[in-house]
Design an enzyme around this catalytic site. Structure first.
Site, short mmCIF file in Angstrom:
data_model
loop_
_atom_site.label_atom_id
_atom_site.label_comp_id
_atom_site.label_asym_id
_atom_site.label_seq_id
_atom_site.Cartn_x
_atom_site.Cartn_y
_atom_site.Cartn_z
N HIS A 58 44.00 44.99 50.20
CA HIS A 58 44.23 43.74 49.47
C HIS A 58 45.73 43.58 49.24
CE1 HIS A 58 39.88 43.54 47.62
NE2 HIS A 58 39.91 43.59 48.95
N GLU A 60 47.31 43.17 46.55
CA GLU A 60 47.78 43.97 45.40
C GLU A 60 47.85 45.46 45.72
OE1 GLU A 60 45.23 41.82 45.42
OE2 GLU A 60 44.98 40.80 43.50
N CYS A 88 40.80 42.08 41.86
CA CYS A 88 39.46 42.67 41.81
C CYS A 88 39.53 44.00 41.05
CB CYS A 88 38.93 42.88 43.23
SG CYS A 88 39.71 44.26 44.10
N CYS A 91 41.78 46.65 42.63
CA CYS A 91 43.21 46.39 42.46
C CYS A 91 43.64 46.58 41.01
CB CYS A 91 43.54 44.99 42.97
SG CYS A 91 43.38 44.88 44.77
ZN LIG Z 1 41.59 43.60 45.21
#
Ligand SMILES: [Zn+2]
Length: 156
Positions: A58, A60, A88, A91
């Site tokens: 991701h 992040e 999420c 993250c």
């Molecule tokens: Zn994430």
């Protein structure tokens, strides 16, 4: 350290949206994140889930992995992480363990979920309200623009 004003939030979230669009152009999902210290962008990252064939990549986690290697922890704890979409739970954990103390997001995870589905329905505020060291989180910055990016990507 200069206080972060709300139009700074808009400026940095707009940059995250630019990163999210760039991520799509490179064949990835529409997410971007950046790190600000003392009113300067010191790192940027995009989602690389598809090009890296790794679902943990991701924006992040990409940002935080680099930040941990490249940035002094004393500086990192004074940074704000901006992200195009609410982080999420994976993250949130990565951000917490990196020592970053503030997060600002654009589009909410709820909106993403309505458009794309398949998210883990645990609110980032809930996660950060359970951390030993506090992490401040705010969001819904230029949310309509973030929503548009997701709609044009996921509804194809
Ligand atoms: Zn994430």
């Amino acid at each position: 350290m200069a206080q972060i004003m709300s139009n700074d939030n808009e400026k940095y979230i707009r940059e995250c949206y630019t990163l999210a669009r760039r991520s799509v152009k490179k064949g990835n999902h529409p997410f971007g994140a950046l790190l600000v210290h003392d009113n300067k962008v010191i790192l940027t990252a995009e989602n690389t889930v598809l090009t890296d064939n790794d679902k943990t990549r991701h924006a992040e986690t990409n940002l935080v992995s680099r930040a941990n290697k490249e940035i002094d922890p004393k500086i990192l704890e004074k940074c704000t992480l901006y992200t195009s979409t609410e982080p999420c739970i994976m993250c949130c954990g990565a951000i917490y363990w990196s020592g970053i103390s503030k997060v600002v997001f654009g589009c909410s995870a709820q909106i993403l979920d309505k458009i794309a589905g398949k998210t883990i329905d645990i609110d980032s505020k809930y996660v950060f309200s359970h951390t030993v060291i506090p992490v401040e989180i705010e969001g819904h910055i230029l949310e309509a623009e973030g929503k548009e990016i997701h709609e044009s990507y996921w509804k194809q």
